[in-house]
Design a protein around this motif. Structure first.
Motif, PDB file in Angstrom:
ATOM      1  N   GLY A 189      93.749  14.041   6.828  1.00 54.06           N
ATOM      2  CA  GLY A 189      93.271  13.520   5.547  1.00 54.06           C
ATOM      3  C   GLY A 189      93.549  14.482   4.401  1.00 54.06           C
ATOM      4  O   GLY A 189      93.937  14.069   3.302  1.00 54.06           O
ATOM      5  N   LEU A 233      96.919  14.334   2.829  1.00 54.69           N
ATOM      6  CA  LEU A 233      97.218  13.135   2.047  1.00 54.69           C
ATOM      7  C   LEU A 233      96.387  13.015   0.780  1.00 54.69           C
ATOM      8  O   LEU A 233      96.870  12.514  -0.234  1.00 54.69           O
ATOM      9  N   GLY A 258      92.188   4.095  -4.665  1.00 48.57           N
ATOM     10  CA  GLY A 258      93.420   3.321  -4.719  1.00 48.57           C
ATOM     11  C   GLY A 258      94.010   3.265  -6.103  1.00 48.57           C
ATOM     12  O   GLY A 258      95.224   3.153  -6.278  1.00 48.57           O
ATOM     13  N   GLY A 283     101.604  11.707  -0.309  1.00 50.49           N
ATOM     14  CA  GLY A 283     101.248  10.403   0.221  1.00 50.49           C
ATOM     15  C   GLY A 283     100.160   9.756  -0.588  1.00 50.49           C
ATOM     16  O   GLY A 283      99.764  10.217  -1.648  1.00 50.49           O
ATOM     17  N   SER A 284      99.652   8.665  -0.083  1.00 49.85           N
ATOM     18  CA  SER A 284      98.640   7.895  -0.785  1.00 49.85           C
ATOM     19  C   SER A 284      97.259   8.521  -0.660  1.00 49.85           C
ATOM     20  O   SER A 284      96.816   8.892   0.426  1.00 49.85           O
ATOM     21  N   ALA A 305      95.091   6.256   1.473  1.00 50.60           N
ATOM     22  CA  ALA A 305      95.351   6.429   2.906  1.00 50.60           C
ATOM     23  C   ALA A 305      94.636   7.661   3.435  1.00 50.60           C
ATOM     24  O   ALA A 305      94.045   7.640   4.521  1.00 50.60           O
ATOM     25  N   GLY A 306      94.663   8.732   2.652  1.00 59.46           N
ATOM     26  CA  GLY A 306      93.972   9.946   3.058  1.00 59.46           C
ATOM     27  C   GLY A 306      92.477   9.728   3.170  1.00 59.46           C
ATOM     28  O   GLY A 306      91.832  10.235   4.099  1.00 59.46           O
ATOM     29  N   LEU A 314      90.972   6.934   3.875  1.00 57.72           N
ATOM     30  CA  LEU A 314      90.720   6.134   5.077  1.00 57.72           C
ATOM     31  C   LEU A 314      90.791   7.003   6.331  1.00 57.72           C
ATOM     32  O   LEU A 314      90.050   6.774   7.299  1.00 57.72           O
ATOM     33  N   VAL A 315      91.666   8.015   6.315  1.00 55.29           N
ATOM     34  CA  VAL A 315      91.729   8.950   7.443  1.00 55.29           C
ATOM     35  C   VAL A 315      90.450   9.781   7.493  1.00 55.29           C
ATOM     36  O   VAL A 315      89.911  10.052   8.575  1.00 55.29           O
TER      37      VAL A 315
END
Length: 335
Positions: A98, A101, A154, A162-163, A166-167, A169-170
């Motif tokens: 995480g 990202l 977002g 990276g997004s 996304a990080g 969510l990790v």
């Protein structure tokens, strides 16, 4: 009168130890982010917990010489190792992934705030905790706050690695791993002193992280790593991994585990402060709103709207759910 003064002094010291622990946990996000910026996240994870495991082994040997504790069975060692694969390997795999990202400031809010919420939800689903209006309301608030926070992430843009969403969510997967670990540890590690349980669990997790990191080791320019990077690696191994454990357990000798769980919500304060000062990170207004709602929901779910006076932790059993460190389940034989 003397006993009252001594008790008050012990209580103050206990809160100091717990706050020091939370400061270490909070600072680990920014410090780990600095390391992840210079090497693959898998390698960063194994360096932190490989060093932490080494320190814990040394502590275990030293403490074993000072105090004769009860022997543990091979089965207990295997159980400790098994939960270590969840709390050290899985959790830190997601933790460092995480960080590669998303900004550390996101992780310092998501992990410590949502872990207790997820833990409470799982216990309610399993029927091991009683449902109540405050708890259900707290879980709903926590979920709503998380949605708002992720929507804000977002819209916060995409960095070069990276997004951000996304990080985040990790990080959520990391919070889930810690919740599962907290629940499993309470049952599986009963009968072991916390230093041994933590050492075996950390060793198992560190070895698993090493196996996972082997393919990424050639990517590291070891000679090109700066002194600052190595300083952060050493700090992570000693501070948030070893010293924080000792401070946390010293606090739990006087303060109840439920009180310690509430104090855990100071972790985002330390984490955000370190991220802003040392990394210049920030989050959007929408994320700030989501974080506030998450925190309110988590407090409501954990406390059920009631703050109890702290009571000494019962001798022989200590339970905790602080992110960044394994759960302590029994009185140590020689701290």
């Amino acid at each position: 009168m003397h006993n009252q003064t001594t008790s008050r002094s012990e209580s103050v010291n206990a809160y100091f130890y717990l706050l020091a622990t939370m400061a270490f946990f909070g600072s680990a996000f920014a410090s780990s982010k600095m390391v992840v910026g210079n090497m693959p996240h898998q390698v960063a994870a194994v360096l932190r917990f490989g060093g932490g495991a080494l320190i814990l082994v040394i502590l275990l040997v030293f403490m074993s010489r000072k105090s004769k504790g009860s022997k543990i069975t091979f089965r207990q060692m295997c159980r400790a190792a098994a939960v270590g694969l969840i709390g050290v390997f899985a959790y830190n795999l997601f933790f460092f992934w995480g960080l590669s990202l998303a900004p550390s400031i996101d992780g310092s809010i998501i992990v410590p705030v949502l872990s207790p919420v997820i833990t409470t939800a799982i216990l309610l689903a399993l029927g091991r905790e009683k449902a109540s209006a405050p708890r259900i309301g707290g879980l709903a608030l926590g979920l709503a706050g998380a949605v708002v926070f992720f929507v804000g992430a977002g819209g916060a843009g995409v960095d070069s690695q990276g997004s951000r969403l996304a990080g985040d969510l990790v990080f959520l997967l990391g919070a889930l791993s810690w919740a599962v670990y907290s629940i499993a540890s309470k049952k599986v590690l009963v009968g072991m002193d916390p230093l041994r349980a933590t050492t075996f669990g950390t060793l198992a997790g560190a070895l698993a992280l090493l196996v996972f990191a082997i393919p990424s080791l050639p990517e590291v320019d070891w000679t090109g790593l700066s002194g600052q990077t190595w300083a952060n690696v050493v700090y992570l191994a000693i501070g948030p991994t070893a010293v924080a454990y000792l401070c946390y357990y010293r606090g739990l000798r006087v303060v109840s585990a439920s009180t310690a769980t509430v104090i855990m919500f100071t972790v985002p304060v330390f984490g955000v402060t370190c991220a802003v000062i040392f990394l210049g990170e920030s989050f959007s207004g929408l994320q700030a709103v989501g974080a506030a709602v998450m925190l309110a929901g988590a407090l409501l779910a954990v406390t059920q709207g009631r703050f109890r006076r702290p009571q000494p932790a019962p001798t022989g059993r200590v339970d905790s759910e602080a992110p960044g460190q394994p759960v302590r389940t029994t009185e140590p034989t020689g701290n």
